[in-house]
Design a protein around this motif. Structure first.
Motif, PDB file in Angstrom:
ATOM      1  N   PHE A 114      -2.774   3.799  -9.209  1.00 38.68           N
ATOM      2  CA  PHE A 114      -2.984   4.578  -7.534  1.00 38.68           C
ATOM      3  C   PHE A 114      -2.316   5.006  -6.782  1.00 38.68           C
ATOM      4  O   PHE A 114      -2.706   5.513  -5.942  1.00 38.68           O
ATOM      5  CB  PHE A 114      -4.302   4.559  -7.996  1.00 38.68           C
ATOM      6  CG  PHE A 114      -5.538   3.788  -8.824  1.00 38.68           C
ATOM      7  CD1 PHE A 114      -5.939   4.938  -9.115  1.00 38.68           C
ATOM      8  CD2 PHE A 114      -5.399   2.651  -9.622  1.00 38.68           C
ATOM      9  CE1 PHE A 114      -7.052   5.322 -10.379  1.00 38.68           C
ATOM     10  CE2 PHE A 114      -7.182   2.532 -10.131  1.00 38.68           C
ATOM     11  CZ  PHE A 114      -7.465   4.041 -11.192  1.00 38.68           C
ATOM     12  N   LEU A 115      -1.375   4.115  -7.021  1.00 34.90           N
ATOM     13  CA  LEU A 115      -0.838   4.213  -5.161  1.00 34.90           C
ATOM     14  C   LEU A 115       0.891   4.318  -5.987  1.00 34.90           C
ATOM     15  O   LEU A 115       1.563   4.730  -4.945  1.00 34.90           O
ATOM     16  CB  LEU A 115      -0.519   2.510  -4.343  1.00 34.90           C
ATOM     17  CG  LEU A 115      -1.763   2.378  -3.806  1.00 34.90           C
ATOM     18  CD1 LEU A 115      -1.305   1.044  -3.129  1.00 34.90           C
ATOM     19  CD2 LEU A 115      -2.445   3.514  -2.846  1.00 34.90           C
ATOM     20  N   LYS A 116       0.957   4.640  -6.756  1.00 34.84           N
ATOM     21  CA  LYS A 116       2.481   5.396  -7.184  1.00 34.84           C
ATOM     22  C   LYS A 116       3.005   6.736  -6.420  1.00 34.84           C
ATOM     23  O   LYS A 116       2.039   8.244  -6.001  1.00 34.84           O
ATOM     24  CB  LYS A 116       2.384   5.415  -8.585  1.00 34.84           C
ATOM     25  CG  LYS A 116       4.180   5.824  -9.249  1.00 34.84           C
ATOM     26  CD  LYS A 116       3.887   6.272 -10.836  1.00 34.84           C
ATOM     27  CE  LYS A 116       4.961   6.645 -11.534  1.00 34.84           C
ATOM     28  NZ  LYS A 116       4.949   6.709 -13.090  1.00 34.84           N
ATOM     29  N   LYS A 117       4.172   6.679  -5.841  1.00 33.07           N
ATOM     30  CA  LYS A 117       5.103   8.043  -5.219  1.00 33.07           C
ATOM     31  C   LYS A 117       4.243   7.678  -3.997  1.00 33.07           C
ATOM     32  O   LYS A 117       4.292   8.488  -3.394  1.00 33.07           O
ATOM     33  CB  LYS A 117       5.123   9.184  -5.870  1.00 33.07           C
ATOM     34  CG  LYS A 117       5.705   8.545  -7.156  1.00 33.07           C
ATOM     35  CD  LYS A 117       6.191  10.275  -7.808  1.00 33.07           C
ATOM     36  CE  LYS A 117       6.838  10.148  -9.099  1.00 33.07           C
ATOM     37  NZ  LYS A 117       6.766  11.350  -9.435  1.00 33.07           N
ATOM     38  N   LYS A 118       3.332   6.380  -3.193  1.00 29.58           N
ATOM     39  CA  LYS A 118       2.815   6.802  -1.509  1.00 29.58           C
ATOM     40  C   LYS A 118       3.651   6.160  -1.375  1.00 29.58           C
ATOM     41  O   LYS A 118       2.848   6.113   0.749  1.00 29.58           O
ATOM     42  CB  LYS A 118       1.128   5.822  -2.242  1.00 29.58           C
ATOM     43  CG  LYS A 118       0.902   6.524  -3.224  1.00 29.58           C
ATOM     44  CD  LYS A 118      -0.255   7.806  -2.696  1.00 29.58           C
ATOM     45  CE  LYS A 118      -1.231   7.916  -3.334  1.00 29.58           C
ATOM     46  NZ  LYS A 118      -1.895   9.936  -2.551  1.00 29.58           N
ATOM     47  N   PRO A 120       6.351   2.555   1.235  1.00 30.41           N
ATOM     48  CA  PRO A 120       5.397   1.292   1.100  1.00 30.41           C
ATOM     49  C   PRO A 120       4.067   0.858   2.175  1.00 30.41           C
ATOM     50  O   PRO A 120       4.121  -0.354   1.365  1.00 30.41           O
ATOM     51  CB  PRO A 120       6.250   0.518   1.288  1.00 30.41           C
ATOM     52  CG  PRO A 120       7.444   1.758   2.315  1.00 30.41           C
ATOM     53  CD  PRO A 120       6.950   2.774   1.412  1.00 30.41           C
ATOM     54  N   TRP A 121       4.699   1.353   2.599  1.00 33.87           N
ATOM     55  CA  TRP A 121       2.745   0.684   3.840  1.00 33.87           C
ATOM     56  C   TRP A 121       1.985   0.839   3.421  1.00 33.87           C
ATOM     57  O   TRP A 121       1.094  -0.173   3.047  1.00 33.87           O
ATOM     58  CB  TRP A 121       3.125   2.029   4.752  1.00 33.87           C
ATOM     59  CG  TRP A 121       4.208   1.690   5.801  1.00 33.87           C
ATOM     60  CD1 TRP A 121       4.819   2.315   6.333  1.00 33.87           C
ATOM     61  CD2 TRP A 121       4.008   0.673   6.868  1.00 33.87           C
ATOM     62  NE1 TRP A 121       5.981   1.563   7.189  1.00 33.87           N
ATOM     63  CE2 TRP A 121       5.648   0.478   7.018  1.00 33.87           C
ATOM     64  CE3 TRP A 121       3.369  -0.386   7.089  1.00 33.87           C
ATOM     65  CZ2 TRP A 121       5.889  -0.252   8.027  1.00 33.87           C
ATOM     66  CZ3 TRP A 121       3.592  -1.897   7.640  1.00 33.87           C
ATOM     67  CH2 TRP A 121       5.382  -1.200   8.031  1.00 33.87           C
ATOM     68  N   PRO A 122       1.270   2.186   2.709  1.00 32.93           N
ATOM     69  CA  PRO A 122      -0.072   1.503   1.663  1.00 32.93           C
ATOM     70  C   PRO A 122      -0.105   0.951   0.862  1.00 32.93           C
ATOM     71  O   PRO A 122      -0.507  -0.179   0.337  1.00 32.93           O
ATOM     72  CB  PRO A 122       0.151   3.165   0.573  1.00 32.93           C
ATOM     73  CG  PRO A 122       0.272   4.223   1.716  1.00 32.93           C
ATOM     74  CD  PRO A 122       1.641   3.353   2.247  1.00 32.93           C
ATOM     75  N   SER A 123       1.279   0.121  -0.047  1.00 32.31           N
ATOM     76  CA  SER A 123       1.279  -0.937  -1.397  1.00 32.31           C
ATOM     77  C   SER A 123       1.212  -2.371  -0.532  1.00 32.31           C
ATOM     78  O   SER A 123       0.115  -3.124  -0.387  1.00 32.31           O
ATOM     79  CB  SER A 123       2.150  -1.262  -1.848  1.00 32.31           C
ATOM     80  OG  SER A 123       2.283   0.169  -2.630  1.00 32.31           O
ATOM     81  N   LEU A 124       1.601  -2.512   1.138  1.00 30.35           N
ATOM     82  CA  LEU A 124       1.292  -3.306   1.749  1.00 30.35           C
ATOM     83  C   LEU A 124       0.045  -3.505   2.568  1.00 30.35           C
ATOM     84  O   LEU A 124      -0.662  -5.063   2.603  1.00 30.35           O
ATOM     85  CB  LEU A 124       2.532  -3.339   3.411  1.00 30.35           C
ATOM     86  CG  LEU A 124       3.939  -4.047   2.732  1.00 30.35           C
ATOM     87  CD1 LEU A 124       4.706  -3.349   4.233  1.00 30.35           C
ATOM     88  CD2 LEU A 124       4.210  -5.309   2.226  1.00 30.35           C
TER      89      LEU A 124
END
Length: 220
Positions: A114-118, A120-124
């Motif tokens: 769901f966060l692929k290619k989003k 680094p900040w959305p992941s953190l």
């Protein structure tokens, strides 16, 4: 293979004389978020994705909850000068690490889907939010003895305990465990990305070597 390892561990704990029979149930609960994540990322139906994503988030704290199972060392002594204690330590540590790994793996699957290619900040931000929510869930489970399924069987009680749990003790526990989880999740997330990057480099080098070899053969 993951399910096989979990099944073998549960069977081992059941068949051997340990002090940690609770690990069978805890590891099983830690496996559920992985199964929920697999269903959520593999389904094409939005309703199924949403339903199992909610179930994943609801049961995810059961994985990190197992960190607190080290408290059970007090019942077998913390000394390592007795050979029998090696067995107890290894069984308890294996169960805890398996449970935590299952949780991290399920989170990585959800983020990859769901966060692929989003960026680094959305992941953190996701890692931070999940760490905090999970820590609050751990607090409710460890100190108030609530379970994930209580949301379905006794929702009013869950809401009541959540309201009455607000205290300095709660904020201290949740804050510290959120930081600990965040550190673990970030290390695993970016460590995994490093491994993927190295694997891609090796594949590119192998493809380049194969192409060079093909060019030499064609020239000859």
């Amino acid at each position: 293979m993951v399910h096989l390892v979990v099944g073998l561990f549960i069977a081992f704990v059941y068949l051997t004389p340990t002090h940690f029979e609770f690990l069978m149930w805890n590891v099983f609960l830690a496996l559920l978020p992985l199964d929920f994540a697999l269903i959520a990322i593999s389904s094409r139906l939005k309703v199924t994705q949403l339903s199992f994503s909610i179930l994943w988030l609801l049961f995810f704290p059961n994985t990190m909850y197992m960190i607190t199972d080290f408290i059970h060392l007090q019942y077998i002594s913390t000394a390592l000068d007795v050979r029998y204690q090696y067995f107890n330590y290894s069984v308890l540590a294996a169960g805890i690490f398996i449970g935590v790994f299952l949780g991290i793996l399920s989170l990585e699957l959800m983020m990859h889907r769901f966060l692929k290619k989003k960026g680094p900040w959305p992941s953190l931000i996701t890692l931070g939010i999940v760490s905090w929510l999970s820590s609050f869930g751990i607090y409710l489970g460890r100190f108030l003895r609530l379970n994930s399924w209580d949301v379905f069987t006794n929702f009013d009680m869950v809401v009541y305990y959540m309201k009455t749990s607000i205290s300095r003790h709660m904020f201290a526990f949740v804050g510290l465990f959120a930081l600990a989880q965040f550190a673990i999740l970030v290390a695993y997330h970016y460590g995994g990305r490093l491994l993927v990057h190295l694997a891609q480099q090796e594949q590119e080098e192998a493809n380049r070597a194969a192409n060079d070899q093909g060019s030499e053969i064609s020239e000859n």
